[in-house]
Design a protein around this motif. Structure first.
Motif, PDB file in Angstrom:
ATOM      1  N   ARG A 219      -9.344  -6.943   5.110  1.00 38.10           N
ATOM      2  CA  ARG A 219      -7.962  -6.926   5.404  1.00 38.10           C
ATOM      3  C   ARG A 219      -8.216  -7.238   3.317  1.00 38.10           C
ATOM      4  O   ARG A 219      -7.224  -6.901   2.794  1.00 38.10           O
ATOM      5  N   GLY A 222      -7.958  -3.976   1.449  1.00 38.61           N
ATOM      6  CA  GLY A 222      -6.492  -3.148   1.804  1.00 38.61           C
ATOM      7  C   GLY A 222      -6.458  -2.523   2.525  1.00 38.61           C
ATOM      8  O   GLY A 222      -5.993  -1.870   3.342  1.00 38.61           O
ATOM      9  N   ILE A 223      -7.760  -2.498   3.882  1.00 40.74           N
ATOM     10  CA  ILE A 223      -7.359  -1.780   5.040  1.00 40.74           C
ATOM     11  C   ILE A 223      -6.547  -2.161   5.644  1.00 40.74           C
ATOM     12  O   ILE A 223      -6.235  -3.666   6.202  1.00 40.74           O
ATOM     13  N   SER A 224      -5.937  -0.882   6.645  1.00 40.50           N
ATOM     14  CA  SER A 224      -4.406  -1.383   7.302  1.00 40.50           C
ATOM     15  C   SER A 224      -4.762  -2.349   8.190  1.00 40.50           C
ATOM     16  O   SER A 224      -6.020  -2.593   8.860  1.00 40.50           O
ATOM     17  N   HIS A 225      -4.364  -2.902   8.877  1.00 38.40           N
ATOM     18  CA  HIS A 225      -4.787  -3.318  10.466  1.00 38.40           C
ATOM     19  C   HIS A 225      -4.414  -2.682  11.454  1.00 38.40           C
ATOM     20  O   HIS A 225      -5.474  -2.650  12.105  1.00 38.40           O
TER      21      HIS A 225
ATOM     22  N   SER B   2       2.203   3.977   5.683  1.00 36.74           N
ATOM     23  CA  SER B   2       1.287   2.735   6.184  1.00 36.74           C
ATOM     24  C   SER B   2       1.240   0.654   6.387  1.00 36.74           C
ATOM     25  O   SER B   2       2.623   0.559   5.667  1.00 36.74           O
ATOM     26  N   SER B   3       0.590   0.454   7.498  1.00 39.68           N
ATOM     27  CA  SER B   3       0.795  -0.937   7.464  1.00 39.68           C
ATOM     28  C   SER B   3      -0.063  -1.320   6.969  1.00 39.68           C
ATOM     29  O   SER B   3      -0.882  -1.092   6.454  1.00 39.68           O
ATOM     30  N   THR B   4       0.269  -2.782   6.111  1.00 34.03           N
ATOM     31  CA  THR B   4      -0.830  -3.574   5.099  1.00 34.03           C
ATOM     32  C   THR B   4      -1.024  -4.262   6.806  1.00 34.03           C
ATOM     33  O   THR B   4      -0.876  -4.935   7.669  1.00 34.03           O
ATOM     34  N   PRO B   5      -2.540  -4.725   7.148  1.00 37.17           N
ATOM     35  CA  PRO B   5      -3.450  -5.594   7.757  1.00 37.17           C
ATOM     36  C   PRO B   5      -1.898  -6.857   8.357  1.00 37.17           C
ATOM     37  O   PRO B   5      -1.653  -7.831   6.886  1.00 37.17           O
ATOM     38  N   GLY B   6      -2.217  -6.844   9.371  1.00 41.46           N
ATOM     39  CA  GLY B   6      -1.420  -8.162  10.229  1.00 41.46           C
ATOM     40  C   GLY B   6       0.389  -8.129   9.716  1.00 41.46           C
ATOM     41  O   GLY B   6       1.069  -9.275  10.229  1.00 41.46           O
TER      42      GLY B   6
END
Lengths: 319, 529
Positions: A219, A222-225, B2-6
């Protein structure tokens, strides 16, 4: 390794021999026999005697056993007394039908559980989780014969788009589009509880993975969820899911027996049921011994692989 | 995007993705359904005029037991009716034989022989011509104990076969046989060249309207039109497929969904509902009645006193069983004969009409009976429901009954071995034929040896007297049947409950379906339209 094999194989053969004796005697201890079943309710004792003679049931039990054993050793499973036809053909046909059904259900269960678990973890919405949890509970709690009847009532009678049961009339390979339609309802019915169990397990496994430090690192990079879930967490959660899948496959075969009745699917479950109900000794004997042989073969293979991997076992030491 | 984590994904985006997924699944389904299995089963529209061609899909509960081909059990009647033919055939409502493979016949005045003139244009499915030798072979095979045929005693009483003329046969009997036409209506004409494969189910060769093509055990039996059938332009159908569907509900679903044209195993309640549903037709098998009864082991210490058996007969609420269990598809009786039988007698049928007080009075004369077991086969749901009503009826008069559900194989073994400890409940058949057939052919009624262990010289004399008459109908016969009925009512080793009609259910697309008195399917005139 050869010495280990020489030690293990005789015990496997002994188990098979013991099982054959037990199966043979057990069937003859069950009340009712093929001769009276064949003769029917209006038969006279004279007819029974004639049928018993024809089937060879008037010979002594050891003589009947030896004759059966001789057939087994020479690869001749014999002919069914009541169902008719060669037992080898009956088992091959029944087993094929059951394996096709169980296989397609397994595929469906895996596909559904992967899609639902990954979706539930990708989109952490409360309402989505509630729906998935409720659907899982219902799928596990409602027995297959109830789901089966409901599916048929809806998809075959109320909205008649799929066949109510049976197997494709021209075989599985002739028209794949027809085969898919015949398989859909029984496969869904059989796959529902399995996919629910797999979904619950995989969802929890994915969530556990998402709490691990490597996810936090990912995370921060910056790796996407989505990528973390599909490329990292899923890959790590899958091996443990395979163990659950193995266990569920066993229950899948058990469940197939009930589903076969609801959907008139002529598989091994139907064959066992008919064989037992009609006291078709040769068919039931062969099927039971076949089950024992499968277990013995799995056990023996496991032991051999274990011994191959761990030298202490094959030289007789403690593992 | 693109989606950010969470970070949560938007609701709109989720719905869009879900929509695409759903569309993909439905699209795959539609693609898979480029030929619809349901449409494939349903076929075309509706028209009542006879139409050539088509495949009749016929659902049966049980698979064929090839070794049982000469008994009228399970699925055997459906197969026999398609492939084989007998010498004569009774209509549904009478015992007047009509020509089939025999065109004419002459019964000797003393009743000890019959001359049958056979059709000359009949061939077996193998192409071989049918002759008098085939009649002799079929009758001799039928008499062989290993085939367990029900009318074996009558077949065994044929002592001479004159087959000098290939198209005429003279049968000589040990004594007059009042039920000789029952035998000639029942025995299928068999092919001697393939008899060994008949018992294993590999070959079924007859002279009937349909030829056997293939059997997949536990699954399907396929027949095709006999192009050389002796009735011109018949049958209409090209093919008949019998599919084994061993569950009542699954069979109902298959019929409702158009997967079957005809179903043999739908419960009485479902048949009742189906009859009120558009697009389906239900019918009772008139002339092929079955009788439900309570059997008694008369050597049981308590049941050996006929007064206890009479109390049971008075206590049973037959009307309730017929209306509740069989949904009115039948009627109550005290003696086995259905209404079309020359032995039917309304007065004798009211001898044990329900009378709780009479039952109690009879019981008052006896020591209190112990708890009596009532065995029934758990395979058939109507037996259980009937047994429960009998249990409640008997409890009402003070007879305690213990229900003993038993698997079918054990039940049959106990029946044939006369091993029931008290009472049992099941069906019998053959009462729709010449009455003497029942008492010499059906084991529970057999005067010399039966499942009840009942022995009575008077009953033996009555049974033999009816059997050895020159004719099965007429005033002399009626008198003999009255004597036989009286013996059954007095001995009361079998307590009759009611006549019930097996039920058929079909789509309205099927026309011309017919049957014999043994429920054999006759599809010579059947067509789909």
């Amino acid at each position: 390794m050869t010495a280990y094999l020489l030690r293990r194989v005789p015990s496997a053969v002994a188990v098979l021999f013991g099982a054959s004796v037990l199966i043979f005697l057990l069937l003859r201890a069950v009340p009712g026999d093929p001769a009276s079943t064949l003769a029917g309710p209006d038969a006279t004792p004279e007819s029974i005697a004639a049928i018993r003679h024809q089937l060879g049931l008037d010979r002594s039990v050891p003589a009947q056993y030896l004759s059966w054993l001789h057939g087994l050793l020479t690869g001749d499973l014999g002919r069914s007394y009541i169902i008719g036809g060669q037992i080898g053909d009956l088992i091959a046909r029944g087993l094929t039908n059951t394996l096709v059904l169980a296989g397609s259900s397994l595929l469906l269960a895996v596909a559904v559980s992967l899609a639902v678990s990954v979706s539930a973890v990708l989109w952490e919405w409360r309402w989505l989780n509630a729906i998935v949890a409720a659907a899982n509970t219902v799928a596990v709690a409602v027995p297959a014969f109830v789901t089966g009847v409901l599916l048929v009532l809806f998809f075959a009678i109320a909205v008649p788009i799929l066949p109510a049961g049976g197997i494709p009339p021209d075989g599985f390979a002739a028209h794949p589009d027809i085969t898919v339609q015949y398989l859909l309802l029984p496969s869904v019915c059989l796959a529902l509880p399995v996919s629910a169990a797999l979904t619950r397990f995989l969802t929890e496994a994915l969530r556990t993975e998402l709490g691990k430090p490597y996810v936090l690192t990912a995370r921060s990079l910056g790796i996407s969820h989505r990528e973390i879930v599909t490329r990292g967490a899923l890959r790590n959660a899958l091996p443990t899911m395979l163990t659950v899948l193995g266990i569920q496959s066993g229950s899948l075969l058990g469940g197939a027996v009930l589903v076969e009745a609801t959907f008139a699917w002529p598989g091994i479950g139907q064959l066992i049921e008919q064989g037992i109900n009609r006291r078709d000794y040769p068919v039931v004997q062969a099927l039971l011994l076949f089950s024992v042989a499968v277990f013995v073969a799995i056990q023996l293979t496991t032991d051999i692989v274990h011994a191959y991997l761990d030298p202490r076992i094959r030289i007789g030491g403690t593992a | 995007m693109s989606s950010t984590p969470g970070a949560p994904i938007g609701r709109r985006s989720f719905l869009r993705n879900t929509g695409i997924a759903a569309f993909a699944i439905l699209g795959t389904g539609a693609l898979a359904a480029c030929t619809s299995a349901v449409n494939q089963q349903r076929g075309g529209g509706d028209n009542a005029a006879p139409v050539r061609g088509g495949t009749l899909k016929y659902g049966v509960l049980l698979d064929l037991v090839p070794a049982n081909i000469l008994t009228n059990t399970g699925t055997t009647p459906y197969v026999v009716g398609l492939v084989f033919e007998s010498l004569v055939r009774y209509p549904h409502d009478k015992l007047e034989p009509q020509p089939l493979l025999a065109e004419k016949w002459t019964l000797a005045p003393d009743g000890t022989s019959i001359t049958l003139e056979l059709r000359e244009d009949v061939k077996f499915h193998s192409g071989r011509a049918f002759t008098s030798k085939d009649v002799e072979f079929s009758l001799r095979t039928y008499a062989d104990a290993k085939w367990s045929a029900q009318l074996k005693s009558t077949a065994t009483a044929i002592t001479g076969f004159d087959t000098t003329d290939p198209h005429k046969i003279v049968l000589t009997f040990a004594h007059p046989l009042a039920n000789i036409f029952d035998l000639l209506d029942t025995v299928p004409i068999l092919d001697r060249e393939s008899i060994d494969q008949l018992g294993t189910g590999e070959k079924l060769v007859g002279t009937g309207p349909f030829r056997f093509v293939q059997r997949i055990p536990n699954s399907q039996i396929i027949f095709e039109r006999n192009p050389h059938y002796w009735v011109p332009e018949r049958p209409y159908l090209d093919r008949v497929e019998l599919t084994v569907i061993p569950d009542n509900q699954a069979q109902l679903n298959a019929l409702k969904s158009g997967q079957l044209h005809y179903a043999d195993g739908i419960t009485y309640r479902d048949v009742e509902n189906l009859g009120k549903t558009d697009g389906f037709r239900t019918f009772p098998f008139e002339g092929a009645e079955l009788q439900v009864y309570v059997g008694v082991n008369v050597q049981d210490p308590a049941l050996s006193d006929v007064r206890l058996r009479q109390a049971i007969a008075y206590a049973i609420d037959r009307e309730r069983i017929v209306s509740e269990v069989f949904r009115g598809a039948g009627y109550a009786v005290n003696v086995p004969w259905p209404k079309g039988s020359p032995a039917f007698d309304a007065a004798r049928n009211s001898r044990y009409a329900r009378d709780v007080n009479k039952a109690k009075q009879l019981l008052a004369q006896l020591p209190k009976p112990p708890k009596i077991p009532l065995t029934y086969s758990s395979t058939v749901s109507t037996y259980e429901a009937s047994a429960q009503i009998v249990q409640a009826n008997l409890a009402e008069v003070g007879i305690e009954v213990e229900l003993v559900p038993t698997d079918n194989a054990t039940f049959i073994r106990q029946l044939i071995g006369a091993q029931f400890p008290g009472l049992w409940l099941t069906d019998h058949s053959w009462a729709q034929f010449v009455p003497s057939t029942l008492t010499v052919s059906a084991y529970p009624f057999n005067a010399r040896k039966n499942a009840s262990r009942y022995e009575s010289p008077a009953y033996v004399a009555a049974a033999d007297g009816a059997w050895k008459l020159k004719q099965g109908t007429g005033s002399e016969a009626t008198q003999a049947y009255q004597a036989l009925s009286d013996q059954l009512l007095e001995g009361l080793f079998l307590i009759e409950i009611g006549v019930r009609f097996p039920q058929g259910a079909q789509t309205k697309k099927l026309h011309g379906f017919n049957w014999t008195k043994r429920r054999e399917s006759v599809l010579t005139e059947a067509f789909l339209a």
